[in-house]
Scaffold this motif. Structure first.
Motif, PDB file in Angstrom:
ATOM      1  N   ALA A 148      38.378  40.985  44.228  1.00 55.79           N
ATOM      2  CA  ALA A 148      37.408  41.419  43.230  1.00 55.79           C
ATOM      3  C   ALA A 148      36.697  40.255  42.539  1.00 55.79           C
ATOM      4  O   ALA A 148      35.509  40.344  42.230  1.00 55.79           O
ATOM      5  CB  ALA A 148      38.093  42.298  42.183  1.00 55.79           C
TER       6      ALA A 148
ATOM      7  N   GLU B 263      46.061  39.629  45.691  1.00 57.37           N
ATOM      8  CA  GLU B 263      45.128  39.975  46.766  1.00 57.37           C
ATOM      9  C   GLU B 263      43.994  40.836  46.227  1.00 57.37           C
ATOM     10  O   GLU B 263      42.825  40.612  46.543  1.00 57.37           O
ATOM     11  CB  GLU B 263      45.861  40.680  47.905  1.00 57.37           C
ATOM     12  CG  GLU B 263      46.722  39.741  48.722  1.00 57.37           C
ATOM     13  CD  GLU B 263      47.609  40.443  49.739  1.00 57.37           C
ATOM     14  OE1 GLU B 263      47.706  41.689  49.730  1.00 57.37           O
ATOM     15  OE2 GLU B 263      48.223  39.729  50.546  1.00 57.37           O
ATOM     16  N   GLN B 264      44.321  41.811  45.372  1.00 55.24           N
ATOM     17  CA  GLN B 264      43.293  42.684  44.793  1.00 55.24           C
ATOM     18  C   GLN B 264      42.388  41.904  43.836  1.00 55.24           C
ATOM     19  O   GLN B 264      41.165  42.061  43.865  1.00 55.24           O
ATOM     20  CB  GLN B 264      43.948  43.851  44.061  1.00 55.24           C
ATOM     21  CG  GLN B 264      44.679  44.797  44.971  1.00 55.24           C
ATOM     22  CD  GLN B 264      45.499  45.821  44.195  1.00 55.24           C
ATOM     23  OE1 GLN B 264      45.712  45.694  42.994  1.00 55.24           O
ATOM     24  NE2 GLN B 264      45.966  46.838  44.897  1.00 55.24           N
ATOM     25  N   GLU B 265      42.980  41.074  42.999  1.00 52.77           N
ATOM     26  CA  GLU B 265      42.201  40.309  42.023  1.00 52.77           C
ATOM     27  C   GLU B 265      41.295  39.287  42.705  1.00 52.77           C
ATOM     28  O   GLU B 265      40.144  39.124  42.300  1.00 52.77           O
ATOM     29  CB  GLU B 265      43.133  39.608  41.021  1.00 52.77           C
ATOM     30  CG  GLU B 265      43.784  40.560  40.039  1.00 52.77           C
ATOM     31  CD  GLU B 265      42.786  41.213  39.094  1.00 52.77           C
ATOM     32  OE1 GLU B 265      41.910  40.501  38.549  1.00 52.77           O
ATOM     33  OE2 GLU B 265      42.877  42.440  38.915  1.00 52.77           O
TER      34      GLU B 265
END
Length: 188
Positions: A26, A21-23
């Motif tokens: 970003a 989710e973070q990657e």
């Protein structure tokens, strides 16, 4: 993710998904699977075991957003003005797609079949959610009868992908969506 997985497999899945989710937020749909594996502290084979395709990963990352958009469609189904309800929901889908990197790629039709093991077909879920709104707008004569939910999701995907690298993707996506709205109305 099957409930019968071992506890360590469930933990790995949750950790991989959180990192993904973070990657994806970003780096978008092209987020590195190897970086996701490194950050999650697992091997790339473990990532691929849980998510055998990039689409499966993107759909899992997008699941909560899709559920929220589906709930929003249900909430709008009873609104008095069926055209406004449909357009409000589509505007929400555009906004989510423009702001949630990777969602448009998860919704895009690439000709591949849904993954039968993971069964995370985001586009199908949105089509199911939006169908009652579109059906009612068509019945009310507020939208041309030839318009399909697949058409609408395809337009949203195109707008989101076209604006992904714009300095103001959400603003540009909303502007392009507003330009398409006139094409949804039957000619009178």
């Amino acid at each position: 993710m099957p409930d019968r997985q071992r506890a360590d497999a469930r933990r790995n899945y949750a950790r991989i998904l959180a990192v993904a989710e973070q990657e994806v937020a970003a780096h978008g749909a092209d987020a590195s699977l190897e970086q996701i594996a490194r950050t999650a502290g697992v091997g790339s084979a473990t990532v691929r075991r849980h998510f055998p395709t990039r689409r499966a990963l993107l759909e899992a990352v997008s699941r909560n957003r899709i559920e929220a958009l589906s709930a929003r469609a249900r909430d709008l189904t009873g609104e008095d003005d069926s055209r406004d309800a449909l357009l409000e929901w589509l505007s929400d889908v555009v906004a989510y797609s423009a702001s949630a990197r990777g969602l448009a790629a998860a919704l895009a039709y690439d000709g591949s079949e849904p993954d039968p093991v993971h069964d995370n077909c985001c586009a199908a879920a949105l089509e199911t959610a939006g169908a009652p709104l579109l059906d009612r707008a068509v019945r009310d004569g507020a939208v041309a009868a030839s318009v399909t939910v697949t058409d609408l999701i395809t337009l949203v995907v195109g707008i989101a992908l076209a604006t992904e690298h714009h300095p103001d993707p959400a603003g540009q996506a909303d502007r392009l969506f507003r330009l398409t709205v006139a094409g949804l109305s039957p000619r009178g």
